[in-house]
Motif scaffolding. Structure first.
Motif, PDB file in Angstrom:
ATOM      1  N   PHE A 157       0.836  -1.211   0.000  1.00  0.00           N
ATOM      2  CA  PHE A 157       0.000   0.000   0.000  1.00  0.00           C
ATOM      3  C   PHE A 157       0.869   1.258   0.000  1.00  0.00           C
ATOM      4  CE2 PHE A 157      -2.495   3.262   2.246  1.00  0.00           C
ATOM      5  CZ  PHE A 157      -3.574   3.336   1.378  1.00  0.00           C
ATOM      6  N   ARG A 158       1.960   1.234   0.774  1.00  0.00           N
ATOM      7  CA  ARG A 158       2.855   2.396   0.794  1.00  0.00           C
ATOM      8  C   ARG A 158       3.497   2.616  -0.574  1.00  0.00           C
ATOM      9  NH1 ARG A 158       4.828   0.030   5.755  1.00  0.00           N
ATOM     10  NH2 ARG A 158       3.864   1.025   7.580  1.00  0.00           N
ATOM     11  N   ARG A 159       3.849   1.518  -1.246  1.00  0.00           N
ATOM     12  CA  ARG A 159       4.483   1.640  -2.559  1.00  0.00           C
ATOM     13  C   ARG A 159       3.512   2.254  -3.570  1.00  0.00           C
ATOM     14  NH1 ARG A 159       5.252  -3.265  -3.123  1.00  0.00           N
ATOM     15  NH2 ARG A 159       7.129  -3.388  -1.881  1.00  0.00           N
ATOM     16  N   GLU A 160       2.273   1.789  -3.573  1.00  0.00           N
ATOM     17  CA  GLU A 160       1.283   2.367  -4.485  1.00  0.00           C
ATOM     18  C   GLU A 160       1.034   3.833  -4.161  1.00  0.00           C
ATOM     19  OE1 GLU A 160      -0.109   0.987  -7.066  1.00  0.00           O
ATOM     20  OE2 GLU A 160       0.837  -0.964  -6.819  1.00  0.00           O
ATOM     21  N   THR A 161       0.996   4.151  -2.881  1.00  0.00           N
ATOM     22  CA  THR A 161       0.803   5.551  -2.491  1.00  0.00           C
ATOM     23  C   THR A 161       1.981   6.413  -2.936  1.00  0.00           C
ATOM     24  OG1 THR A 161      -0.415   4.766  -0.546  1.00  0.00           O
ATOM     25  CG2 THR A 161       0.277   7.056  -0.535  1.00  0.00           C
ATOM     26  N   MET A 162       3.198   5.862  -2.844  1.00  0.00           N
ATOM     27  CA  MET A 162       4.373   6.611  -3.277  1.00  0.00           C
ATOM     28  C   MET A 162       4.355   6.855  -4.786  1.00  0.00           C
ATOM     29  SD  MET A 162       7.031   8.214  -2.436  1.00  0.00           S
ATOM     30  CE  MET A 162       7.203   7.718  -0.713  1.00  0.00           C
ATOM     31  N   PHE A 163       3.912   5.848  -5.578  1.00  0.00           N
ATOM     32  CA  PHE A 163       3.785   6.048  -7.024  1.00  0.00           C
ATOM     33  C   PHE A 163       2.803   7.181  -7.324  1.00  0.00           C
ATOM     34  CE2 PHE A 163       4.853   1.296  -7.765  1.00  0.00           C
ATOM     35  CZ  PHE A 163       6.190   1.577  -7.579  1.00  0.00           C
ATOM     36  N   HIS A 164       1.684   7.158  -6.629  1.00  0.00           N
ATOM     37  CA  HIS A 164       0.658   8.187  -6.849  1.00  0.00           C
ATOM     38  C   HIS A 164       1.190   9.581  -6.471  1.00  0.00           C
ATOM     39  CE1 HIS A 164      -3.319  10.023  -6.957  1.00  0.00           C
ATOM     40  NE2 HIS A 164      -3.079  10.519  -5.758  1.00  0.00           N
ATOM     41  N   ARG A 165       1.876   9.673  -5.344  1.00  0.00           N
ATOM     42  CA  ARG A 165       2.417  10.964  -4.903  1.00  0.00           C
ATOM     43  C   ARG A 165       3.507  11.463  -5.846  1.00  0.00           C
ATOM     44  NH1 ARG A 165       4.451  10.113   0.967  1.00  0.00           N
ATOM     45  NH2 ARG A 165       5.080  12.289   0.650  1.00  0.00           N
ATOM     46  N   GLN A 166       4.349  10.530  -6.353  1.00  0.00           N
ATOM     47  CA  GLN A 166       5.410  10.932  -7.278  1.00  0.00           C
ATOM     48  C   GLN A 166       4.823  11.485  -8.572  1.00  0.00           C
ATOM     49  OE1 GLN A 166       8.660  10.647  -6.329  1.00  0.00           O
ATOM     50  NE2 GLN A 166       9.279  11.752  -8.169  1.00  0.00           N
ATOM     51  N   ALA A 167       3.802  10.814  -9.108  1.00  0.00           N
ATOM     52  CA  ALA A 167       3.166  11.305 -10.329  1.00  0.00           C
ATOM     53  C   ALA A 167       2.463  12.642 -10.084  1.00  0.00           C
ATOM     54  CB  ALA A 167       2.160  10.263 -10.834  1.00  0.00           C
ATOM     55  N   GLN A 168       1.825  12.762  -8.929  1.00  0.00           N
ATOM     56  CA  GLN A 168       1.135  14.016  -8.612  1.00  0.00           C
ATOM     57  C   GLN A 168       2.132  15.174  -8.485  1.00  0.00           C
ATOM     58  OE1 GLN A 168      -1.121  13.769  -5.020  1.00  0.00           O
ATOM     59  NE2 GLN A 168      -2.190  15.710  -5.352  1.00  0.00           N
ATOM     60  N   GLY A 169       3.268  14.921  -7.839  1.00  0.00           N
ATOM     61  CA  GLY A 169       4.291  15.958  -7.714  1.00  0.00           C
ATOM     62  C   GLY A 169       4.866  16.361  -9.072  1.00  0.00           C
ATOM     63  N   ALA A 170       5.055  15.366  -9.980  1.00  0.00           N
ATOM     64  CA  ALA A 170       5.566  15.680 -11.311  1.00  0.00           C
ATOM     65  C   ALA A 170       4.573  16.545 -12.089  1.00  0.00           C
ATOM     66  CB  ALA A 170       5.855  14.386 -12.073  1.00  0.00           C
ATOM     67  N   VAL A 171       3.298  16.245 -11.960  1.00  0.00           N
ATOM     68  CA  VAL A 171       2.282  17.042 -12.657  1.00  0.00           C
ATOM     69  C   VAL A 171       2.264  18.475 -12.126  1.00  0.00           C
ATOM     70  CG1 VAL A 171      -0.195  17.306 -13.021  1.00  0.00           C
ATOM     71  CG2 VAL A 171       0.866  15.067 -13.253  1.00  0.00           C
TER      72      VAL A 171
END
Length: 310
Positions: free
Chosen positions: A110-124
């Motif tokens: 769950f933490r890994r999926e959350t980190m992917f989501h946060r990384q993409a959100q930060g890039a956007v």
């Protein structure tokens, strides 16, 4: 020991000879490999990077190196709830391997999926800022559609499964709360029963003492429960004397609340008080002092009624 080792060597040689005769062994199959140590050659890696790197503006490359977006409060709460739920699950089942929260593979997914989501959100977020600085307009198409890795039917099954788990968890929590309330209510009922039994036992002991003559008063029969004590209401010194007198009379008559039930019930002192007792006077006879109060006879009453009608 030497004889056994020689026999083992002889048998292994025979097996090799048989394999060679069948054509299973060929030259070049068995090669001695030297053990190499892997080295991180930074200079060569930088050289290769300069060779493959394209010197293009950022709008052509669109590469981003940024930190992940801040974690939303609802995700923090959800992660905490998952950690508590997972800890209870591991504690209740000793057969499962015990993990620390930071090393638990279930929580790490769950933490890994959350980190992917946060990384993409930060890039956007950073990319939109850089595009605005370059003066490039951005918009989202009305018919924007992202193809999912899983089908809608599969995601619907996952959603139904999650809803079922949530309903089961809510039901178990409600049952646990009801069980706890029932336990507390039962405990309070037991305490009230024990208190009543103790008071009854104490009352019976006092009655036994009174019967045996060890006690001569019956004060224990009176209600000894403390009434609700209210603070003394003092009169306002600036109040008019007539108003103060009226307030005192009302206070004496109605009081400030408290117990009303059983206030007119007889007690030992009130039943023994005969100061207000007066003997009833008998009605007087004819020709005596009570003649005026004597009732007329029936014939006289009928005559009086007939005169009133005429």
């Amino acid at each position: 020991m030497s004889e056994m080792s020689e026999s083992e060597y002889d048998s292994s040689d025979e097996e090799l000879q048989e394999a060679f005769a069948k054509g299973l062994l060929k030259p070049g199959l068995n090669v001695a490999i030297e053990k190499r140590e892997s080295k991180n050659c930074v200079n060569l890696m930088k050289q290769k990077l300069t060779e493959i790197k394209l010197d293009l503006p950022w709008i052509e490359r669109l590469d981003m190196v940024n930190a992940p977006a801040p974690l939303a409060p609802e995700l923090v709460l959800q992660m905490q709830e998952q950690e508590v739920r997972r800890a209870k699950q591991l504690k209740g089942n000793r057969k499962l391997p015990q993990y620390e929260p930071s090393e638990d593979p279930v929580l790490n997914d769950f933490r890994r999926e959350t980190m992917f989501h946060r990384q993409a959100q930060g890039a956007v977020m950073d990319g939109i800022v850089r595009l605005k600085k370059l003066g490039i307009l951005t918009f989202r198409p009305d018919d924007y559609f992202a193809e999912m890795a899983k089908t809608d039917q599969h995601m619907q099954k996952v959603r139904d499964n999650l809803m079922k788990k949530q309903i089961v968890a809510q039901r178990s929590e409600r049952v646990r709360q009801l069980r706890q309330q029932r336990k507390v209510g039962k405990q309070m009922q037991v305490e009230a029963t024990l208190k009543k039994q103790a008071e009854k036992k104490k009352m019976l002991e006092e009655i036994k003492k009174y019967r045996k003559g060890a006690r001569k008063d019956l004060d224990f029969l009176e209600d000894k429960k403390p009434q609700n004590k209210r603070p003394n209401h003092k009169m306002n010194p600036k109040m008019n004397s007539k108003v103060q007198l009226k307030a005192k009379m009302k206070n004496a008559k109605y009081g400030f609340g408290g117990k009303k039930r059983g206030s007119k019930r007889n007690t030992k002192s009130s039943s023994a008080d005969v100061s207000e007792y007066r003997r009833a006077q008998k009605p007087g006879k004819r020709g005596t002092k009570g003649k005026a109060n004597q009732r007329l006879g029936k014939s006289r009453r009928m005559q009086m009624k007939a005169k009133k009608k005429h």
